[in-house]
Design a protein around this motif. Structure first.
Motif, short mmCIF file in Angstrom:
data_model
loop_
_atom_site.label_atom_id
_atom_site.label_comp_id
_atom_site.label_asym_id
_atom_site.label_seq_id
_atom_site.Cartn_x
_atom_site.Cartn_y
_atom_site.Cartn_z
N GLU A 32 0.82 -1.21 0.00
CA GLU A 32 0.00 0.00 0.00
C GLU A 32 0.86 1.26 0.00
O GLU A 32 0.54 2.24 -0.68
N ARG A 39 0.39 3.95 -2.83
CA ARG A 39 -0.15 5.27 -2.47
C ARG A 39 0.94 6.34 -2.35
O ARG A 39 0.67 7.52 -2.58
N SER A 85 -9.45 0.46 4.97
CA SER A 85 -8.62 0.96 3.86
C SER A 85 -7.83 2.19 4.25
O SER A 85 -6.83 2.54 3.59
#
Length: 209
Positions: free
Chosen positions: A6, A10, A62
């Motif tokens: 992630e 991101r 999330s």
């Protein structure tokens, strides 16, 4: 959720330092709405663990919420109980050791190649190269030669101009503290915080062009 994957996707880790848990939570809400969804609450924030617990109960999984500036073993225990999804340290602290023992994903602070290797050997998921501005983006290129597979995050003095440079030089993500937060943690404009978040996210997207 795979934190390393992630972070790589991101590319932005927001660092929240505020004058209390309520203001920290307001900053988190603003940043999440703006699109920054990996955040650490520094324990230099009074009531930092409380802010983590409140944020964790408010946002879906999330949104990744961690604890920063974890120095001691007791702090690691405290943030684990608060529901922190990961721990960030400024160095190879007792809190770093305790986080590994607790199976909390660790982003461990280091600067030199020796410290980076030591942090990874300890069990860090990734290394927070801090303060990154001391040597700049070129340092990441130099580190990549002997340590091509080391997962490195640039933290400390990273601004919107240098963000793409660090990512291009081999950082998998950037950690953004005062250049992003500004005075929002102490009563400053949350609208301005949202604007700064948009600027940083645009800088990150420019690396995908």
């Amino acid at each position: 959720m795979d934190l390393l994957a992630e972070l790589t996707q991101r590319k932005v880790l927001a660092i929240i330092r505020a004058d209390g848990p309520d203001r920290a939570l307001e900053c988190i809400r603003t940043l999440v709405t703006a699109g920054i969804t990996i955040l650490e609450v520094s324990l230099t924030t009074p009531g930092g663990a409380e802010a983590i617990a409140k944020a964790r109960s408010e946002f879906d999984p999330s949104v990744l919420i961690g604890a920063g500036t974890v120095i001691t073993s007791d702090q690691a225990d405290e943030v684990a109980a608060a529901g922190a999804g990961f721990v960030v340290t400024p160095a190879i602290t007792q809190g770093a050791h305790r986080s590994v023992a607790l199976n909390l994903p660790l982003l461990c602070g280091a600067l030199t190649p020796t410290e980076i290797v030591t942090a990874l050997d300890l069990g860090a998921l990734a290394v927070k190269v801090f303060p990154a501005k001391l040597h700049g983006p070129g340092y990441f290129r130099e580190l990549r030669a002997p340590l091509p597979d080391a997962p490195l995050i640039a933290v400390g003095g990273v601004d919107a101009t240098t963000t793409p440079q660090y990512l291009a030089a081999g950082a998998l993500a950037v950690g953004l503290g005062s250049p992003l937060l500004g005075d929002a943690g102490t009563g400053g404009s949350l609208a301005d915080l949202a604007d700064r978040a948009a600027t940083f996210l645009a800088a990150v997207r420019s690396t995908d062009a």
